[in-house]
Enzyme design. Structure first.
Site, mmCIF file in Angstrom:
data_model
loop_
_atom_site.group_PDB
_atom_site.id
_atom_site.type_symbol
_atom_site.label_atom_id
_atom_site.label_comp_id
_atom_site.label_asym_id
_atom_site.label_seq_id
_atom_site.Cartn_x
_atom_site.Cartn_y
_atom_site.Cartn_z
ATOM 1 N N HIS A 24 0.811 -1.237 0.000
ATOM 2 C CA HIS A 24 0.000 0.000 0.000
ATOM 3 C C HIS A 24 0.843 1.286 0.000
ATOM 4 C CE1 HIS A 24 0.363 -0.009 4.392
ATOM 5 N NE2 HIS A 24 -0.489 -1.001 4.547
ATOM 6 N N HIS A 78 -4.492 -9.757 14.271
ATOM 7 C CA HIS A 78 -4.609 -8.517 13.493
ATOM 8 C C HIS A 78 -5.538 -8.748 12.303
ATOM 9 C CE1 HIS A 78 -3.664 -4.763 11.732
ATOM 10 N NE2 HIS A 78 -2.499 -5.020 11.170
ATOM 11 N N GLU A 80 -5.825 -6.814 9.583
ATOM 12 C CA GLU A 80 -5.340 -6.423 8.252
ATOM 13 C C GLU A 80 -5.106 -7.684 7.415
ATOM 14 O OE1 GLU A 80 -2.059 -3.606 8.187
ATOM 15 O OE2 GLU A 80 -2.656 -2.930 6.181
ATOM 16 N N ASP A 82 -3.206 -8.914 5.244
ATOM 17 C CA ASP A 82 -1.963 -9.681 5.062
ATOM 18 C C ASP A 82 -1.855 -10.790 6.113
ATOM 19 O OD1 ASP A 82 -1.744 -7.407 6.720
ATOM 20 O OD2 ASP A 82 0.423 -7.359 6.580
ATOM 21 N N HIS A 144 -0.528 -1.062 14.620
ATOM 22 C CA HIS A 144 -0.899 0.217 14.068
ATOM 23 C C HIS A 144 -2.368 0.331 13.673
ATOM 24 C CE1 HIS A 144 -0.879 -1.136 9.702
ATOM 25 N NE2 HIS A 144 -0.624 -2.191 10.393
ATOM 26 N N ASP A 163 2.605 -7.087 14.184
ATOM 27 C CA ASP A 163 3.335 -6.161 13.305
ATOM 28 C C ASP A 163 4.544 -5.509 13.992
ATOM 29 O OD1 ASP A 163 1.943 -6.469 10.925
ATOM 30 O OD2 ASP A 163 0.557 -4.832 11.316
ATOM 31 N N TYR A 191 10.311 -0.124 8.354
ATOM 32 C CA TYR A 191 8.970 -0.556 8.740
ATOM 33 C C TYR A 191 8.394 0.407 9.782
ATOM 34 C CZ TYR A 191 5.176 -3.762 9.800
ATOM 35 O OH TYR A 191 3.934 -4.319 9.954
ATOM 36 N N HIS A 222 6.003 -10.228 10.378
ATOM 37 C CA HIS A 222 6.723 -10.037 9.108
ATOM 38 C C HIS A 222 8.215 -10.243 9.335
ATOM 39 C CE1 HIS A 222 3.341 -8.246 6.943
ATOM 40 N NE2 HIS A 222 3.132 -7.451 7.977
#
Ligand code: FEO
Length: 386
Positions: A24, A78, A80, A82, A144, A163, A191, A222
């Site tokens: 993104h 999370h 999100e 991903d 986040h 994250d 990051y 990640h």
């Protein structure tokens, strides 16, 4: 597609996104991984999933350890996508698995997937026994997203941090003992600068919670798992969350006919005369997410644009919009640029720097082409104000 053992009963079973180059808007030149962790305790537990297109890769890795249908507990740290992208198919495969998430995770998963899943909601201080081991939950609100959560296993001293502490790196190596540390640290910094930076206060709260734990390993969602350098990355997070900057100047600009570039070089000279290291970034040749990595610890941020059709150049506007969103605090800003007649760009740049609450040095605005004596004056102007 092999799983990687963290110890004799916990396995990394995530997906490697070798081709990812844009997350993104964040340039991921080294690709990324989505880390899922399989815990083979009495209750077989999976922490997080992967992006939807790596679901089969994750299932293949899990299958090398256990039949995925035998998973008892799925933890979604999370929303999100991903990390949650594999959830819908996984819950079709093991419909009786308990789905654990945070309070905002339940709301977010519902809003994303429109499924009537049976959520078990956890908050900071809650824990669950998996048999021989325990997972303690820590909400990481706004690090986040509103739903982020981490879990800590006291018996192994592993923090599954989601994250936080992650890096976008695609690699077959999983541990910080196997991959060049300078690259891991650089990618962790990038990051933080591009994902976590707006949430420094929330990050400090997470760091306070983390400081009470005895941590042997940080397994983020990640990139590389921290094993030998846990203390180093936690220290860096403290520095970044505290907005600590160095005596370092960035001169970020775009140029039409090289006049703004000439001013940029004159400003660089001024900083160097003051023994402040200065770096030049032409927005035509570097991505804004790479510049943000440098902004993370730079005290002086100079931004230059000529005027084009009564505006700053679109490249400069893009950088400033991105930077404003990430909201670095306590910087010293300087707007500069050349113009032909209207000359609006410098004031526009300066207005954005002011919006970020930065201290401002007097702006520099030159009509058409600056000559050597004028450039010397510019250098002197900056020097005098520092
Ligand atoms: Fe890696 Fe916020 O997702």
């Amino acid at each position: 597609m092999k799983p990687v053992a963290l110890n004799d009963f916990i396995y990394w079973v995530g997906g490697i996104d070798w081709d990812l180059r844009n997350f993104h808007g964040y340039m991921t030149q080294r690709g990324s991984t989505y880390n899922a962790y399989l815990i083979m305790d009495e209750k077989i537990t999976l922490i997080d999933t992967v992006k939807y297109y790596l679901y089969d890769e994750m299932i293949e890795r899990i299958s090398k350890v256990v039949d995925p249908e035998k998973i008892d507990i799925i933890i979604s740290n999370h929303v999100e996508m991903d990390h949650s992208g594999g959830l819908p198919k996984l819950l079709e495969l093991c419909p009786n698995a308990m789905l654990i998430t945070s309070p905002n995770g339940a709301k977010g998963l519902e809003a994303h997937y429109k499924k009537n899943w049976n959520y078990k909601v956890m908050k900071t201080g809650d824990s669950i026994s998996l048999g021989k081991t325990t997972l303690q939950f820590i909400l990481e609100q706004m690090v986040h997203w509103p739903d982020n959560m981490a879990c800590y296993m006291p018996e192994t001293k592993i923090l599954f941090s989601n994250d936080a502490f992650g890096q976008h790196i695609a690699t077959s190596e999983r541990f910080d003992t196997e991959y060049p540390l300078d690259i891991i640290m650089y990618e962790a910094k990038k990051y933080y600068a591009n994902i976590v930076l707006p949430y420094d206060k929330q990050t400090q709260k997470v760091l306070d919670a983390v400081s009470t734990l005895d941590i042997a390993m940080i397994a983020p969602s990640h990139g590389i798992i921290w094993k030998d350098h846990v203390k180093a990355i936690v220290t860096e997070y403290h520095n970044w969350a505290a907005n600590k900057t160095k005596e370092k100047a960035l001169i970020i600009y775009d140029t039409m006919w090289n006049s703004t570039k000439l001013i940029a070089h004159a400003i660089k000279k001024a900083f160097e005369e003051k023994n402040i290291p200065a770096q030049l970034y032409d927005l035509k040749t570097i991505h804004i997410s790479d510049i943000m990595t440098e902004v993370l610890d730079a005290k002086y941020i100079c931004v230059g644009s000529p005027t084009l059709n009564n505006n700053m150049l679109p490249t400069v506007a893009a950088f400033l919009t991105y930077c404003k969103g990430l909201a670095p605090k306590n910087r010293v800003g300087l707007a500069f640029g050349s113009y032909g007649w209207g000359g609006q760009s410098v004031a526009q740049v300066e207005a954005v720097l002011a919006e970020m609450g930065w201290q401002l040095l007097p702006s520099i605005k030159v009509q058409y082409v600056p000559d050597e004596p004028l450039l010397g004056t510019i250098a002197q102007q900056v020097f005098e104000k520092l």
